[in-house]
Design an enzyme around this catalytic site. Structure first.
Site, mmCIF file in Angstrom:
data_model
loop_
_atom_site.group_PDB
_atom_site.id
_atom_site.type_symbol
_atom_site.label_atom_id
_atom_site.label_comp_id
_atom_site.label_asym_id
_atom_site.label_seq_id
_atom_site.Cartn_x
_atom_site.Cartn_y
_atom_site.Cartn_z
ATOM 1 N N ASP A 47 0.858 -1.164 0.000
ATOM 2 C CA ASP A 47 0.000 0.000 0.000
ATOM 3 C C ASP A 47 0.908 1.232 0.000
ATOM 4 O OD1 ASP A 47 -2.552 1.406 0.359
ATOM 5 O OD2 ASP A 47 -1.731 1.915 2.326
ATOM 6 N N ASP A 52 -0.023 5.238 0.668
ATOM 7 C CA ASP A 52 -0.135 6.286 1.673
ATOM 8 C C ASP A 52 -0.141 5.683 3.069
ATOM 9 O OD1 ASP A 52 -0.253 8.868 2.542
ATOM 10 O OD2 ASP A 52 -2.279 9.272 1.869
#
Length: 344
Positions: A30, A32
């Site tokens: 992932d 952010d």
């Protein structure tokens, strides 16, 4: 405890006798909260990822954000010192486009209610994006700050009237320069409320984005790496994959210790150094969870930790002690006064 393949299986947290970057052939990261926070890199992330890649694990950068095309995401990563090509990036828009393409085939006309990232993803698999009023076999939606209200209204009516609907994701919020802002999930809730129709969802925690990543990258032993329990970790659990939770994003102490079983990661680490480490699982000793100099237990309703050692081991004994207590019928322990140690 029993050994299965490359890692040790335990009731709560897993363990690996070798660094994760060697025990898995694909790390699905992932973005952010894991690699960057807004415009800035997470401290040390670029160096940690370079070291993991040198160990032989392939890196895939995956995002529920459907607004930016993969090249823009890759360029952002390169600007932060992370080696990333367009092919290393997989978005929920691409996963949504794959779902539509698999059902209707190349050349199908699809209403595109979103930004450039969604439009480019549809075109890349041979679909034809069209406007909200045009003939189409389906509608694909994604976050787009410039989507017109008139188009949203027309799409809502067409969905209610039976047009198949694929949503890139259902994220309720996303981090903007001016603060936490409404995400595509807010629009999805509105369309669902009006039409009474649930979309097919491509992004985490649903499986299509992870399945699309594995399909593109060819991993045989994938590991999901994320900072959110309700998207990254739950998505990995639904896909039957191991996961590493890093604590550089939205998950803190309270969220971790109160996580129900379906949101619990396989491994926990303060940051992406966790990719480069072996992970010993905490062991039980007289009702306490013990690892690397730390000891944690729940007594009189409070989670108590004693000892000293690495910060990662502190998080592991804390999570294991809390989860074992709750799973044994206890209430969520009091965390008052409990402060995570600083690494180093």
């Amino acid at each position: 405890m029993r050994r299965q393949g490359r890692r040790w299986e335990v009731a709560v947290l897993g363990g690996s006798a070798e660094p994760l970057s060697r025990g898995y052939d694909l790390a699905m990261l992932d973005l952010d909260g894991v690699v960057y926070i807004g415009p800035e890199a997470v401290p040390g992330a670029a160096a940690h990822l370079a070291a993991a890649r040198a160990d032989g694990v392939r890196l895939a950068f995956i995002t529920n954000n459907a607004s930016r095309p993969p090249e823009q995401v890759a360029q952002h990563l390169r600007d932060l010192g992370v080696d990333a090509s367009t092919d290393d990036v997989v978005t929920s828009a691409q996963a949504a486009a794959r779902l539509v393409s698999d059902r209707f085939g190349a050349g199908a006309r699809v209403v595109c209610l979103g930004a450039d990232g969604l439009r480019e993803a549809l075109v890349a698999v041979g679909l034809v994006p069209v406007g909200a009023d045009e003939d189409a076999v389906a509608i694909a939606t994604g976050y787009g700050p410039d989507v017109l209200w008139a188009d949203i209204m027309r799409a809502a009516v067409r969905i209610r009237d039976g047009l198949p609907w694929v949503a890139s994701n259902t994220d309720a919020t996303f981090p903007a320069a001016f603060g936490v802002a409404p995400g595509h999930g807010v629009q999805v809730d509105m369309l669902r409320g009006f039409s009474g129709v649930d979309p097919v969802v491509a992004g985490k925690p649903e499986r299509p984005l992870l399945d699309e990543t594995v399909r593109r990258m060819g991993g045989q032993r994938p590991l999901m790496v994320g900072d959110r329990l309700d998207t990254d970790i739950e998505g990995a659990r639904r896909a039957g994959l191991d996961s590493l939770l890093v604590l550089t994003g939205v998950t803190g102490l309270e969220e971790l210790v109160t996580a129900p079983e379906e949101l619990r990661p396989t491994y926990v680490a303060p940051d992406l150094t966790g990719l480069l480490e072996a992970h010993a699982a905490p062991r039980e000793d007289g009702g306490r969870q013990v690892l690397g100099g730390w000891s944690a237990e729940v007594g009189d309703g409070r989670l108590q930790v004693t000892g000293a050692g690495a910060a990662g081991d502190w998080w592991r004994v804390v999570a294991s002690a809390a989860w074992r207590h709750v799973d044994g019928g206890g209430t969520v322990p009091d965390l008052d006064g409990l402060t995570p140690p600083r690494e180093g």
